[in-house]
Design a protein around this motif. Structure first.
Motif, PDB file in Angstrom:
ATOM      1  N   TYR A 117       0.843  -1.189   0.000  1.00  0.00           N
ATOM      2  CA  TYR A 117       0.000   0.000   0.000  1.00  0.00           C
ATOM      3  C   TYR A 117       0.881   1.242   0.000  1.00  0.00           C
ATOM      4  CZ  TYR A 117      -4.368  -2.451   1.100  1.00  0.00           C
ATOM      5  OH  TYR A 117      -5.488  -3.246   1.050  1.00  0.00           O
TER       6      TYR A 117
ATOM      7  N   GLN B  36       0.728   5.234   1.178  1.00  0.00           N
ATOM      8  CA  GLN B  36      -0.044   6.190   1.971  1.00  0.00           C
ATOM      9  C   GLN B  36       0.496   7.592   1.748  1.00  0.00           C
ATOM     10  OE1 GLN B  36       0.174   5.980   6.314  1.00  0.00           O
ATOM     11  NE2 GLN B  36      -1.941   6.642   6.481  1.00  0.00           N
TER      12      GLN B  36
ATOM     13  N   ASP C  77      -2.835  13.209   0.580  1.00  0.00           N
ATOM     14  CA  ASP C  77      -4.046  13.545  -0.177  1.00  0.00           C
ATOM     15  C   ASP C  77      -4.809  12.316  -0.668  1.00  0.00           C
ATOM     16  OD1 ASP C  77      -2.453  14.280  -3.399  1.00  0.00           O
ATOM     17  OD2 ASP C  77      -1.900  12.941  -1.756  1.00  0.00           O
ATOM     18  N   GLN C  78      -4.124  11.201  -0.870  1.00  0.00           N
ATOM     19  CA  GLN C  78      -4.785  10.011  -1.432  1.00  0.00           C
ATOM     20  C   GLN C  78      -5.132   8.958  -0.393  1.00  0.00           C
ATOM     21  OE1 GLN C  78      -5.778   9.428  -4.660  1.00  0.00           O
ATOM     22  NE2 GLN C  78      -5.269  11.564  -4.989  1.00  0.00           N
ATOM     23  N   GLY C  79      -4.673   9.132   0.838  1.00  0.00           N
ATOM     24  CA  GLY C  79      -4.939   8.102   1.834  1.00  0.00           C
ATOM     25  C   GLY C  79      -4.168   6.835   1.517  1.00  0.00           C
ATOM     26  N   LEU C  80      -4.720   5.693   1.913  1.00  0.00           N
ATOM     27  CA  LEU C  80      -4.069   4.393   1.697  1.00  0.00           C
ATOM     28  C   LEU C  80      -4.537   3.808   0.371  1.00  0.00           C
ATOM     29  CD1 LEU C  80      -4.193   2.521   5.087  1.00  0.00           C
ATOM     30  CD2 LEU C  80      -2.237   2.612   3.600  1.00  0.00           C
TER      31      LEU C  80
ATOM     32  N   PHE D 141      -4.165   0.812  -2.397  1.00  0.00           N
ATOM     33  CA  PHE D 141      -3.703  -0.546  -2.631  1.00  0.00           C
ATOM     34  C   PHE D 141      -2.902  -0.586  -3.916  1.00  0.00           C
ATOM     35  CE2 PHE D 141      -3.478  -4.984  -2.972  1.00  0.00           C
ATOM     36  CZ  PHE D 141      -4.005  -5.411  -4.183  1.00  0.00           C
TER      37      PHE D 141
ATOM     38  N   LEU E 114       4.536   7.182   2.294  1.00  0.00           N
ATOM     39  CA  LEU E 114       4.836   6.026   3.137  1.00  0.00           C
ATOM     40  C   LEU E 114       4.386   4.792   2.381  1.00  0.00           C
ATOM     41  CD1 LEU E 114       3.695   6.772   6.801  1.00  0.00           C
ATOM     42  CD2 LEU E 114       5.794   5.616   6.142  1.00  0.00           C
TER      43      LEU E 114
ATOM     44  N   PHE F  97      -8.798   4.023  10.840  1.00  0.00           N
ATOM     45  CA  PHE F  97      -9.184   3.678   9.477  1.00  0.00           C
ATOM     46  C   PHE F  97     -10.264   2.612   9.495  1.00  0.00           C
ATOM     47  CE2 PHE F  97      -6.022   5.818   6.892  1.00  0.00           C
ATOM     48  CZ  PHE F  97      -4.989   6.056   7.786  1.00  0.00           C
TER      49      PHE F  97
ATOM     50  N   ASN G 189      -9.043  -7.623  -1.868  1.00  0.00           N
ATOM     51  CA  ASN G 189      -8.137  -6.948  -0.955  1.00  0.00           C
ATOM     52  C   ASN G 189      -8.936  -5.954  -0.110  1.00  0.00           C
ATOM     53  OD1 ASN G 189      -8.096  -5.697  -3.808  1.00  0.00           O
ATOM     54  ND2 ASN G 189      -7.681  -3.987  -2.460  1.00  0.00           N
ATOM     55  N   LEU G 190      -8.311  -5.406   0.937  1.00  0.00           N
ATOM     56  CA  LEU G 190      -8.982  -4.438   1.790  1.00  0.00           C
ATOM     57  C   LEU G 190      -8.990  -3.064   1.122  1.00  0.00           C
ATOM     58  CD1 LEU G 190      -7.825  -5.172   5.445  1.00  0.00           C
ATOM     59  CD2 LEU G 190      -9.719  -6.113   4.149  1.00  0.00           C
TER      60      LEU G 190
ATOM     61  N   PHE H  28      -9.545   0.845   2.100  1.00  0.00           N
ATOM     62  CA  PHE H  28      -9.505   1.679   3.286  1.00  0.00           C
ATOM     63  C   PHE H  28     -10.133   3.037   3.043  1.00  0.00           C
ATOM     64  CE2 PHE H  28      -6.792  -0.546   6.310  1.00  0.00           C
ATOM     65  CZ  PHE H  28      -6.220  -1.511   5.526  1.00  0.00           C
ATOM     66  N   GLY H  29     -10.743   3.580   4.098  1.00  0.00           N
ATOM     67  CA  GLY H  29     -11.115   4.983   4.074  1.00  0.00           C
ATOM     68  C   GLY H  29      -9.878   5.833   4.274  1.00  0.00           C
ATOM     69  N   LYS H  30     -10.043   7.165   4.232  1.00  0.00           N
ATOM     70  CA  LYS H  30      -8.891   8.049   4.359  1.00  0.00           C
ATOM     71  C   LYS H  30      -8.480   8.270   5.807  1.00  0.00           C
ATOM     72  CE  LYS H  30      -9.023  10.361  -0.027  1.00  0.00           C
ATOM     73  NZ  LYS H  30      -8.836  11.596  -0.784  1.00  0.00           N
TER      74      LYS H  30
END
Lengths: 110, 111
Positions: A35, A37, A40-43, A45, A88, B88, B98-99, B101-103
């Protein structure tokens, strides 16, 4: 310690360069997930491997590639790096449902 | 495609209850998860709920699932300063496997 090991913890490199991030999953876990991180885009995949085979692909750029080796560790290769690749990068592993995450590699592209 | 939405910030006073909300889109999700991320650390699985359950309680944590509205919430009772982190919500086991996720919701606990 989650049991998922990521190296290096920090990486600073210049634009246009190539880096390799490494992940060792928890003992017994066959699946590895990557992933990204960013603020601005969050996590996001990127990609999943299961027992050496690619299982699912997410929002992974063509400049990025990954593989999982026979000992189940995985590497994420990022090439032609751009400033926007600073983020990250997390690896997670699982044997069933739910993931265990490593502590991440912080990549800074300058 | 699948999407998970959360509010970005929540501020509470120490000792109060915190409620973090999440909505998701993939009705085929088998499990829904809550993860916690402390500064400089990876994501730690807090709890999860199977999609055929309405509620799950685990010490100070209560998860509520409204499958009809695709709404998930995490209640933290007696919130402590050590609960300050990003939380999260994630859905998994659905069509993608796959998982997703929210932000993340940043919880700030004021003494």
């Amino acid at each position: 310690d989650s049991g998922v090991t990521q190296t290096p913890k920090h990486l600073i490199t210049a634009t246009g360069q190539r880096v390799t991030l490494r992940c060792s999953p928890r003992s017994g876990d066959l699946s590895v997930y990557w992933y990204q991180q960013s603020l601005d885009q969050g996590l996001q995949f990127l990609i999943q491997y299961y027992n050496g085979e690619e299982r699912a692909k997410g929002n992974i750029l063509e400049r990025f590639s990954a593989q999982q080796f026979p000992d189940l560790h995985s590497e994420l290769n990022l090439s032609s790096l751009e400033l926007g690749d600073s983020a990250l990068y997390f690896c997670a592993s699982s044997v069933g449902h739910g993931y265990t995450f490593g502590s991440g590699t912080r990549l800074t592209v300058v | 495609g699948e999407d998970v939405e959360q509010s970005l910030f929540l501020s509470v006073r120490e000792g109060d209850s915190s409620v973090i909300n999440c909505t998701y889109t993939d009705s085929s999700s088998t499990y829904l998860y809550w993860y916690k991320q402390e500064p400089g650390a990876g994501l730690q699985l807090l709890t999860y709920i199977f999609s055929n359950m309405d509620m799950k309680q685990d010490q100070r944590l209560t998860v509520l699932l409204n499958k009809k509205d695709k709404h998930l919430s995490l209640r933290i009772a007696d919130t402590q300063t050590g609960d300050s982190a990003i939380y999260f919500c994630a859905e998994g086991g659905g069509s993608q496997g796959n998982l997703i996720f929210g932000k993340g919701t940043k919880l700030s606990v004021k003494p």
